[in-house]
Motif scaffolding. Sequence first.
Motif, PDB file in Angstrom:
ATOM      1  N   MET A  39      46.802  36.897  41.574  1.00 11.37           N
ATOM      2  CA  MET A  39      46.007  37.066  40.368  1.00 11.37           C
ATOM      3  C   MET A  39      44.660  37.700  40.686  1.00 11.37           C
ATOM      4  N   SER A  79      43.577  41.247  39.075  1.00  8.48           N
ATOM      5  CA  SER A  79      42.542  41.161  38.054  1.00  8.48           C
ATOM      6  C   SER A  79      41.893  42.500  37.749  1.00  8.48           C
ATOM      7  N   SER A  80      41.391  43.162  38.785  1.00  6.84           N
ATOM      8  CA  SER A  80      40.729  44.450  38.557  1.00  6.84           C
ATOM      9  C   SER A  80      41.728  45.520  38.151  1.00  6.84           C
ATOM     10  N   THR A  92      44.463  45.118  36.413  1.00  7.10           N
ATOM     11  CA  THR A  92      44.836  44.922  35.004  1.00  7.10           C
ATOM     12  C   THR A  92      43.718  45.377  34.077  1.00  7.10           C
ATOM     13  N   GLN A  93      42.486  45.072  34.426  1.00  6.37           N
ATOM     14  CA  GLN A  93      41.352  45.522  33.610  1.00  6.37           C
ATOM     15  C   GLN A  93      41.308  47.043  33.541  1.00  6.37           C
TER      16      GLN A  93
END
Length: 215
Positions: free
Chosen positions: A74, A78-79, A81-82
């Motif tokens: 995750m 995270s980055s 997905t952003q």
Amino acid sequence: MAGEQNGVNEIDGIKVRKTSKRDSDYQNRIVTAANRLFKEQGVENVSMHQIAKAAQVGQATLYRRYSNKGEICMAILSSNTQDFLRDLDSFRLSRGLQVTSLTLLSEVIDRIADYLDDQATMLVIIKNEYNRSSELQLLQFNHPVFLYLQDIISQLYSKAIEEGEMDHLNVTLTTHTLVAALSPDLFLYQQKTLGFSKEDIVAGIKRIYIEALRK
């Protein structure tokens, strides 16, 4: 709404532990080492022990920061997905001025499939790890990413109906079934077990959820 208690920040109900410079250094080392191992060996073939060894940290140090491989995945995602969601927003806002709604939906599906093709294994591992906890149920249909995609797709279907590209239908039901067809679990199963390529999967989705609905 943000708050703070016992060294833990809470933002919109999500608890995020504050990190010191030393913690941040450990986390960067762990995430960097894990990302390298995942690329070399495949996510499912890497153990927490291997990650700790590659990051040159003790097992206790690793587990204090990440209780399972899903949490490390995750952090890596995270980055990514952003960036994906930001790029998708920019694309549909600019491209939406040039093409019809169903054409735009087709191109949005292409981009979602590209993302899944790159990230599906990690997404499924995150889901499997967190589904062991009653507190966190990731990548279900109430997850923010799924809700975001539902919003985009339902807007495009509604606009396509308004513009006469397709007949009236139940937008909510159709949107949810399309998002379900784009789930990481199903995507991986179709690729690894059934032997379909990304192109096969995308073509099948488009036949059912775009071409069959087009007037």
